[in-house]
Design an enzyme around this catalytic site. Sequence first.
Site, PDB file in Angstrom:
ATOM      1  N   SER A  86       0.831  -1.205   0.000  1.00  0.00           N
ATOM      2  CA  SER A  86       0.000   0.000   0.000  1.00  0.00           C
ATOM      3  C   SER A  86       0.864   1.252   0.000  1.00  0.00           C
ATOM      4  CB  SER A  86      -0.885   0.033   1.251  1.00  0.00           C
ATOM      5  OG  SER A  86      -1.663  -1.134   1.349  1.00  0.00           O
TER       6      SER A  86
HETATM    7  N1  SAH Z   1       0.024  -5.283   4.189  1.00  0.00           N
HETATM    8  C1  SAH Z   1       0.829  -5.565   3.013  1.00  0.00           C
HETATM    9  C2  SAH Z   1       0.104  -5.320   1.707  1.00  0.00           C
HETATM   10  C3  SAH Z   1      -0.858  -6.385   1.467  1.00  0.00           C
HETATM   11  S1  SAH Z   1      -1.365  -6.686  -0.181  1.00  0.00           S
HETATM   12  C4  SAH Z   1       2.122  -4.800   3.033  1.00  0.00           C
HETATM   13  O1  SAH Z   1       2.377  -4.033   3.971  1.00  0.00           O
HETATM   14  O2  SAH Z   1       2.918  -5.002   2.109  1.00  0.00           O
HETATM   15  C5  SAH Z   1      -2.623  -7.869   0.279  1.00  0.00           C
HETATM   16  C6  SAH Z   1      -2.096  -9.236   0.615  1.00  0.00           C
HETATM   17  O3  SAH Z   1      -3.185 -10.000   1.107  1.00  0.00           O
HETATM   18  C7  SAH Z   1      -1.529 -10.002  -0.569  1.00  0.00           C
HETATM   19  O4  SAH Z   1      -0.214 -10.378  -0.292  1.00  0.00           O
HETATM   20  C8  SAH Z   1      -2.452 -11.213  -0.696  1.00  0.00           C
HETATM   21  O5  SAH Z   1      -1.801 -12.392  -1.099  1.00  0.00           O
HETATM   22  C9  SAH Z   1      -2.975 -11.343   0.738  1.00  0.00           C
HETATM   23  N2  SAH Z   1      -4.238 -12.064   0.907  1.00  0.00           N
HETATM   24  C10 SAH Z   1      -5.359 -12.035   0.133  1.00  0.00           C
HETATM   25  N3  SAH Z   1      -6.307 -12.832   0.651  1.00  0.00           N
HETATM   26  C11 SAH Z   1      -5.792 -13.378   1.792  1.00  0.00           C
HETATM   27  C12 SAH Z   1      -6.291 -14.291   2.793  1.00  0.00           C
HETATM   28  N4  SAH Z   1      -7.508 -14.814   2.721  1.00  0.00           N
HETATM   29  N5  SAH Z   1      -5.482 -14.613   3.823  1.00  0.00           N
HETATM   30  C13 SAH Z   1      -4.232 -14.089   3.914  1.00  0.00           C
HETATM   31  N6  SAH Z   1      -3.703 -13.231   3.006  1.00  0.00           N
HETATM   32  C14 SAH Z   1      -4.480 -12.882   1.966  1.00  0.00           C
END
Ligand code: SAH
Length: 236
Positions: A86
């Site tokens: 993000s």
């Molecule tokens: N907080 C992160 C950005 C996240 S992007 C940072 O600081 O970089 C969103 C992430 O959520 C992705 O890596 C994706 O693979 C994960 N994601 C999506 N659905 C999910 C689920 N059900 N459980 C765990 N992770 C999930």
Amino acid sequence: MMLNYKFNRRYGLPGAQASEFAGPAVADSGLLRKRMTRQLQARGISDSDVLSAMRTVPRHLFVQEALAAQAYEDAPLPIGYGQSISQPYIVALMSELLQVKPGMRVLEIGTGSGYQAAILAALGCIVFTVEYLRDLYRNARDLLRSLGVGAVYPHLGDGTLGLPDAAPFDRIIVTACGPKIPRPLIDQLDENGILLIPTGSPTRQSLKCLRKTGGRPDLEDLESVAFVDLVGAYGR
Ligand code: SAH
């Protein structure tokens, strides 16, 4: 060119290990972080602990080396596998809205690069973070470990189920967007807890803040946002 990047700040709980990290060279990353923090303040972030965490954590180590030079611009960046880190403003905003205090148990869904988890650890939280994609989980786990981020516990799995064994949590933050709030997350939120989560369709999402008081969830709609998909049992 690779330079030795010395990173020896202490994170998280007292006693966290300081470590040395050889990362990509970003000239004056400290200055870039100061500038980024000033921009965050100009956009309305006022919590001094959040601002100091954003000034401390080396964001350029959480993005692909080729993108390190752009790490301090206020934009999301790809982290591979169709996912993204993000933009700094959203990380700071969500960290501020969570109203954390040192020692709080925080559950993060969507570890991604591990950057948001590192910010929460810098704020003194005990962070449980769940990632669905094995490669991202491994990369984040190894990076957080090599940086000596003490109080972060990465898990591989479907975060929409929460982490029943570690529940309840004082705070829950979801950094991916699904159609609705996963029921297990509401159940695993402690009394007086705060849950922050974007919900909606892929093109129309809004950030929601759920507070639990007297066992009852109270929902507030905040602003419109853009996150990658939340998949899994209670996701898309
Ligand atoms: N907080 C992160 C950005 C996240 S992007 C940072 O600081 O970089 C969103 C992430 O959520 C992705 O890596 C994706 O693979 C994960 N994601 C999506 N659905 C999910 C689920 N059900 N459980 C765990 N992770 C999930």
